[in-house]
Scaffold this active site. Structure first.
Site, PDB file in Angstrom:
ATOM      1  N   ARG A  50       0.817  -1.212   0.000  1.00  0.00           N
ATOM      2  CA  ARG A  50       0.000   0.000   0.000  1.00  0.00           C
ATOM      3  C   ARG A  50       0.854   1.266   0.000  1.00  0.00           C
ATOM      4  O   ARG A  50       0.343   2.366  -0.147  1.00  0.00           O
ATOM      5  CB  ARG A  50      -0.966  -0.011   1.194  1.00  0.00           C
ATOM      6  CG  ARG A  50      -2.099  -1.010   0.980  1.00  0.00           C
ATOM      7  CD  ARG A  50      -2.903  -1.226   2.227  1.00  0.00           C
ATOM      8  NE  ARG A  50      -3.638  -0.031   2.587  1.00  0.00           N
ATOM      9  CZ  ARG A  50      -4.007   0.269   3.826  1.00  0.00           C
ATOM     10  NH1 ARG A  50      -3.680  -0.528   4.818  1.00  0.00           N
ATOM     11  NH2 ARG A  50      -4.683   1.357   4.076  1.00  0.00           N
ATOM     12  N   SER A  76      41.233  37.836  -9.420  1.00  0.00           N
ATOM     13  CA  SER A  76      39.849  37.560  -9.831  1.00  0.00           C
ATOM     14  C   SER A  76      39.782  36.998 -11.244  1.00  0.00           C
ATOM     15  O   SER A  76      40.550  37.402 -12.120  1.00  0.00           O
ATOM     16  CB  SER A  76      39.032  38.850  -9.807  1.00  0.00           C
ATOM     17  OG  SER A  76      38.941  39.303  -8.491  1.00  0.00           O
ATOM     18  N   ASN A 129      -4.735  -3.206  20.913  1.00  0.00           N
ATOM     19  CA  ASN A 129      -3.387  -3.762  20.964  1.00  0.00           C
ATOM     20  C   ASN A 129      -2.460  -2.968  20.040  1.00  0.00           C
ATOM     21  O   ASN A 129      -2.715  -2.863  18.845  1.00  0.00           O
ATOM     22  CB  ASN A 129      -3.447  -5.229  20.517  1.00  0.00           C
ATOM     23  CG  ASN A 129      -2.073  -5.865  20.427  1.00  0.00           C
ATOM     24  OD1 ASN A 129      -1.146  -5.450  21.127  1.00  0.00           O
ATOM     25  ND2 ASN A 129      -1.942  -6.865  19.579  1.00  0.00           N
TER      26      ASN A 129
HETATM   27  C1  UD1 Z   1      -1.467  -6.589  14.503  1.00  0.00           C
HETATM   28  C2  UD1 Z   1      -2.047  -7.257  15.747  1.00  0.00           C
HETATM   29  C3  UD1 Z   1      -3.234  -6.433  16.251  1.00  0.00           C
HETATM   30  C4  UD1 Z   1      -2.781  -5.032  16.551  1.00  0.00           C
HETATM   31  C5  UD1 Z   1      -2.117  -4.406  15.320  1.00  0.00           C
HETATM   32  C6  UD1 Z   1      -1.458  -3.087  15.712  1.00  0.00           C
HETATM   33  C7  UD1 Z   1      -1.680  -9.649  15.551  1.00  0.00           C
HETATM   34  C8  UD1 Z   1      -2.297 -10.951  15.197  1.00  0.00           C
HETATM   35  N1  UD1 Z   1      -2.455  -8.598  15.408  1.00  0.00           N
HETATM   36  O1  UD1 Z   1      -2.482  -6.621  13.499  1.00  0.00           O
HETATM   37  O2  UD1 Z   1      -3.767  -7.022  17.432  1.00  0.00           O
HETATM   38  O3  UD1 Z   1      -3.878  -4.246  16.967  1.00  0.00           O
HETATM   39  O4  UD1 Z   1      -1.072  -5.246  14.814  1.00  0.00           O
HETATM   40  O5  UD1 Z   1      -0.980  -2.433  14.584  1.00  0.00           O
HETATM   41  O6  UD1 Z   1      -0.552  -9.612  15.973  1.00  0.00           O
HETATM   42  N2  UD1 Z   1       4.409  -9.536  10.249  1.00  0.00           N
HETATM   43  C9  UD1 Z   1       5.400 -10.407   9.862  1.00  0.00           C
HETATM   44  N3  UD1 Z   1       5.070 -11.645   9.439  1.00  0.00           N
HETATM   45  C10 UD1 Z   1       3.784 -12.078   9.395  1.00  0.00           C
HETATM   46  C11 UD1 Z   1       2.769 -11.175   9.788  1.00  0.00           C
HETATM   47  C12 UD1 Z   1       3.108  -9.916  10.215  1.00  0.00           C
HETATM   48  O7  UD1 Z   1       6.584 -10.048   9.904  1.00  0.00           O
HETATM   49  O8  UD1 Z   1       3.577 -13.235   9.019  1.00  0.00           O
HETATM   50  C13 UD1 Z   1       4.792  -8.204  10.722  1.00  0.00           C
HETATM   51  C14 UD1 Z   1       4.369  -7.106   9.752  1.00  0.00           C
HETATM   52  O9  UD1 Z   1       5.467  -6.765   8.908  1.00  0.00           O
HETATM   53  C15 UD1 Z   1       4.073  -5.951  10.683  1.00  0.00           C
HETATM   54  C16 UD1 Z   1       3.617  -6.636  11.957  1.00  0.00           C
HETATM   55  O10 UD1 Z   1       4.099  -7.957  11.914  1.00  0.00           O
HETATM   56  O11 UD1 Z   1       5.239  -5.201  10.987  1.00  0.00           O
HETATM   57  C17 UD1 Z   1       2.109  -6.607  12.127  1.00  0.00           C
HETATM   58  O12 UD1 Z   1       1.483  -7.282  11.060  1.00  0.00           O
HETATM   59  P1  UD1 Z   1       0.132  -6.745  10.435  1.00  0.00           P
HETATM   60  O13 UD1 Z   1      -0.260  -7.664   9.343  1.00  0.00           O
HETATM   61  O14 UD1 Z   1       0.234  -5.304  10.163  1.00  0.00           O
HETATM   62  O15 UD1 Z   1      -0.868  -7.015  11.661  1.00  0.00           O
HETATM   63  P2  UD1 Z   1      -2.226  -6.271  11.953  1.00  0.00           P
HETATM   64  O16 UD1 Z   1      -3.309  -6.950  11.217  1.00  0.00           O
HETATM   65  O17 UD1 Z   1      -2.051  -4.817  11.776  1.00  0.00           O
END
Ligand code: UD1
Ligand code: MG
Length: 451
Positions: free
Chosen positions: A18, A409, A173
């Site tokens: 995005r 100069s 969270n």
């Molecule tokens: C996550 C939290 C949610 C919280 C929110 C805050 C979980 C399940 N959910 O949701 O409770 O309110 O963040 O912003 O933890 N990432 C990986 N590998 C993966 C998945 C994610 O490295 O397989 C990393 C992403 O790069 C990112 C972070 O973990 O930096 C969060 O992942 P994202 O998919 O943004 O989780 P949210 O759905 O936002």
């Protein structure tokens, strides 16, 4: 009490499509530093601290950035993006080394502070197995909701799995948590993927901790600190939050910012006492400004050390590798790069000084250019102390100009000039007595109306 050791795992395997960018999300800059650099900067550092970054496949650049900031940083690749708990376990090898506290943070949440990491760790010292960072969201949609009983955390419910009643909870969270290092693997290995997305949710750690009869708590912080970045618009919002923080800190440290909202600072800008920054100045990374220096309007400064009582601008551009000695003066429309200008040097107007050293108290006249590039490589110009370079001179590098030398100069200097010598390089001037009058007369005659 002996200090507890820690391992901070920063999750950065998200793809970030995005952002509409070919750059991995966590490498986008705010306040002159990558998102990742901000998070790593806030993570515990020093003895007894370890750091691991979990990256996506083909994101070596993220691992390199982590190493640049923290040479001790380990990196682990998460091949399949199966959820936040799965991502943490990609760093299993680091967890097995057994730190007292395990901290998990997101690479795309750059505004987190060192103080918050410290607050999260405190309950572990008191015996809690888990401390989760919470905040009250203006709009909770999309965040995991924190289900609490008193000050105890009962569960974290992801948006997709939340009931209508749970969706009304504003306490969310942030994603940052601290876990007791000794119990961390026992908790993480129990996390399954039986949810609507089929992902391994780190947030399920709460339920597991409770089942074990251990304690999970919430530590609250403000929403500004936990903004996650998914779009360029959110990147710009984070920039605004950080700039506001940096300006406030600079003002509190005694920097005179005449119009703070028009001055852009970097997270690592350092200031001495009695520094003044006029309106509309942009300061990039790696800049230090010593006591009493004045930065005039519309100057752009990156990776530069500015000495005491130096004066810069208006309209100066100081590029990487510039060092200005005490009392040096850089005037309008002057550009410098990889240039050491010693104390008292003056470059007051319209010059380019690149790959150069200028000795103390030398005066560089208006329009002087160091010709540092021959189309293939860069060459150095060395100017001694107390030299005088006349207006509109071209110094063709490599070239050396001695102490106390004087350049007439308009000279194009291609050979070294010894100490105290005078170098002049111009064609002979001719004078034709009465020539101007004769020229005018001729032109007037030609212009007489015909007929
Ligand atoms: C996550 C939290 C949610 C919280 C929110 C805050 C979980 C399940 N959910 O949701 O409770 O309110 O963040 O912003 O933890 N990432 C990986 N590998 C993966 C998945 C994610 O490295 O397989 C990393 C992403 O790069 C990112 C972070 O973990 O930096 C969060 O992942 P994202 O998919 O943004 O989780 P949210 O759905 O936002
Ligand atoms: Mg997210």
């Amino acid at each position: 009490m002996t200090a507890r050791s820690s391992l901070t795992i920063v999750l950065a395997a998200g793809e970030g499509t995005r952002m509409q960018s070919s750059l991995p999300k966590v490498l986008h800059p705010v306040a002159g530093q990558s998102l990742l650099a901000h998070v790593l900067g806030a993570a515990p550092k020093g003895g007894g601290t370890a750091l691991a970054v979990v990256i996506g496949p083909d994101h070596q650049a993220v691992a390199d950035e982590a190493k640049r900031i923290r040479p001790d940083a380990l990196s682990f690749v998460q091949r399949d993006r199966l959820g936040t708990a799965h991502a943490v376990l990609a760093a299993r090898e680091a967890i097995l080394r057994g730190a007292d506290d395990l901290l998990v943070a997101f690479g795309d949440t750059p505004l987190i502070s060192a103080a918050t990491f410290a607050r999260l760790r405190a309950p572990l010292r008191e015996g809690a197995a888990l401390a989760v960072l919470g905040f009250r969201a203006a709009d909770p949609t999309g965040y995991g909701r924190l289900v609490v009983e008193g000050d105890r955390l009962v569960a974290i419910r992801e948006q997709a799995d939340a009931s209508a009643a749970e969706k009304k909870i504003a306490l969310c969270n942030a994603g940052v948590m601290a876990m007791d290092g000794r119990r961390a693997l026992a908790i993480l290995d129990k996390i399954g993927n039986a949810n609507s997305k089929g992902e391994y949710y780190l947030t399920d750690a709460v339920g597991i901790v409770r089942e074990q009869g251990w304690e999970a708590v919430v530590i609250e912080t403000g929403e500004d600190e936990v903004r996650g970045i998914n779009t360029k618009a959110q990147l710009a919002e984070a920039e605004a939050v950080l700039q506001a923080r940096l300006r406030k800190a600079a003002l509190e440290a005694g920097v005179a910012l005449i119009a703070p909202d028009t001055v852009y600072l970097a997270a690592d800008t350092s200031f001495g006492k009695d520094v003044t920054i006029e309106p509309f100045v942009v300061i990039g990374p790696g800049v230090s400004i010593a006591d009493g220096a004045v930065i005039h309007s519309f100057s752009h400064i990156v990776q530069t050390a500015i000495g005491r009582n130096a004066s810069v601008g208006p309209y100066a551009r100081l590029r990487p590798g510039t060092s200005l000695g005490d009392g040096a003066r850089i005037g309008n429309f002057v550009e410098t790069k990889a240039a050491t200008l010693e104390a008292g040097v003056k470059v007051n107007h319209l010059s380019y000084i690149g790959d150069a050293t200028v000795g103390a108290n030398s005066n560089i006249g208006a329009g002087t250019i160091t010709c540092n590039y021959d189309g293939f490589s860069k060459h150095k110009t060395t100017i001694g102390k107390g030299a005088f370079v006349g207006t509109n001179s071209s110094l063709v590098a490599p070239v050396k100009i001695g102490d106390g030398a004087y350049i007439g100069s308009g000279s194009v200097i291609t050979r070294d000039v010894p100490d105290d010598a005078m170098a002049l390089e111009r064609s002979q001037q001719t004078i034709r007595e009465g020539g101007a009058a004769r020229y005018r007369e001729m032109k007037t005659r030609d212009k007489k109306p015909k007929g």
